[in-house]
Design an enzyme around this catalytic site. Structure first.
Site, PDB file in Angstrom:
ATOM      1  CE  LYS A   1      -4.426  -1.059   2.234  1.00  0.00           C
ATOM      2  NZ  LYS A   1      -5.296  -0.894   3.434  1.00  0.00           N
TER       3      LYS A   1
ATOM      4  CG  HIS B   1      -6.679  -9.006   5.801  1.00  0.00           C
ATOM      5  ND1 HIS B   1      -5.961  -8.384   5.188  1.00  0.00           N
ATOM      6  CD2 HIS B   1      -6.695  -8.096   7.055  1.00  0.00           C
ATOM      7  CE1 HIS B   1      -5.268  -7.121   5.608  1.00  0.00           C
ATOM      8  NE2 HIS B   1      -6.145  -7.229   6.705  1.00  0.00           N
TER       9      HIS B   1
ATOM     10  CG  HIS C   1       0.674  -2.420   9.958  1.00  0.00           C
ATOM     11  ND1 HIS C   1       0.690  -3.209  10.937  1.00  0.00           N
ATOM     12  CD2 HIS C   1      -0.144  -3.084   8.899  1.00  0.00           C
ATOM     13  CE1 HIS C   1      -0.293  -4.189  10.820  1.00  0.00           C
ATOM     14  NE2 HIS C   1      -0.820  -4.198   9.546  1.00  0.00           N
TER      15      HIS C   1
ATOM     16  CE1 TYR D   1      -2.873  -8.947  13.663  1.00  0.00           C
ATOM     17  CE2 TYR D   1      -1.422  -7.232  13.219  1.00  0.00           C
ATOM     18  CZ  TYR D   1      -2.319  -7.978  12.726  1.00  0.00           C
ATOM     19  OH  TYR D   1      -2.865  -8.045  11.428  1.00  0.00           O
TER      20      TYR D   1
END
Length: 333
Positions: A188, A260, A286, A295
């Site tokens: 991304k 995912h 990220h 998490y």
């Protein structure tokens, strides 16, 4: 006759704003494209209006709201997906306000449509025995089984997104001077990261590329027709493997295994192995470590470990006997 500006505005939004000015990634362009495809199909169904006949006046706030509701009710999209579609429409309206100020009133009303709040759920992931069962369900004596095994192993080894998996090409696979095979991922926001592979993953990948030979398509993963594997293709195979593995691993029953979920599984297993959040954030690509923090929230083992270090309150044994005088009890509260 007034010229319909909508087609030109849509083309300008994609070619000028997204591609030329923002240099948006292919994933962003594809997501926005899908939003407009869905919107135009919705208008075709509800108003019997061909795409070429759609005008800006049709895209009022009421129409957009009913379109968003249709995504949830009839297409069964999640609130998160609904919000992604609305974000694309908001971005388009920003462009329209600059290019066609005569629609400013319409733009402002659409921009006032708020994003819908969704419940924050604890991330879903698989335990090691469940991942082993999925891998064991791959029939490696077939072409499809060998592809599935490599696909699953890569997803678990690297924690890459499904778009990163389907977009992986032969040029993404690198052999370093030390002989360790790695993969280069473009994620991304056009962020690049290089990830190491287990010896088993290296072997599966080398064997697969050798088996595929010098095919015309550069993608690592293709379907039987030699075309690049799609998101829906990956999802279909995961569903099939989950069904095949469930009789041997009952805990998979009722679980929805997606690419995912396997990405979450990678992150959770790294965290439970003692890897710090900063490293996991880099591993997953990220933007912020705050994204990775979820998490820790989901890690039951971490909570149990914390609980074991806390002494339980010393409660006197025996059965509680209520007072005979209820008024005295209430007065002493």
């Amino acid at each position: 006759m007034t010229m319909n500006r909508f087609p030109a505005l849509v083309q300008g939004f994609f070619l000028e704003r997204l591609m030329a000015q923002r240099n948006a990634s292919l994933a962003t362009v594809s997501a926005y494209r899908d939003t407009f495809r869905l919107l135009l199909r919705y208008l075709a169904d509800q108003r019997q209006c061909a795409a070429a006949a759609v005008t800006m006046d049709m895209l009022n706030a009421e129409t957009i709201l009913t379109f968003l509701d249709d995504l949830e009710v009839h297409r069964h999209n999640s609130i998160k997906t609904r919000n992604h579609r609305l974000a694309a429409i908001h971005s388009f309206m920003d462009y329209v306000s600059f290019q066609a100020p005569e629609y400013l009133g319409l733009v402002q009303r659409v921009k006032q449509i708020p994003f819908k709040k969704a419940a924050t759920r604890v991330v879903s992931y698989l335990v090691p025995t469940e991942m082993d069962a999925l891998l064991a369900a791959c029939t490696v004596d077939t072409w499809l089984g060998r592809r599935d095994r490599l696909m699953l192993t890569l997803l678990y080894n690297t924690g890459i997104r499904v778009s990163e998996l389907t977009g992986m090409t032969r040029a993404s696979v690198m052999l370093t001077p030390s002989g360790v095979r790695t993969v280069r991922i473009w994620g991304k926001g056009r962020k690049e990261r290089v990830l190491p592979l287990w010896q088993s993953t290296q072997g599966y990948l080398a064997d697969w590329l050798r088996e595929q030979g010098e095919s015309g398509d550069p993608h690592v993963f293709t379907n039987r027709q030699g075309q690049p594997l799609t998101r829906s293709g990956v999802m279909a195979r995961l569903q099939w493997l989950t069904q095949a593995a469930t009789p041997h691993c009952p805990s998979l029953k009722g679980k929805r295994v997606t690419p995912h979920v396997i990405r979450h599984t990678t992150a959770m297993h790294l965290l439970q192995s003692g890897i710090d959040l900063s490293t996991i954030a880099i591993w997953l690509g990220h933007e912020s470590i705050q994204t990775t923090h979820k998490y820790m929230v989901a890690d039951l083992q971490l909570k149990e470990k914390a609980l074991s270090k806390t002494a339980s309150p010393q409660v006197p044994s025996g059965r509680y006997q209520p007072s005979d005088d209820i008024l005295a009890f209430l007065a002493n509260l």
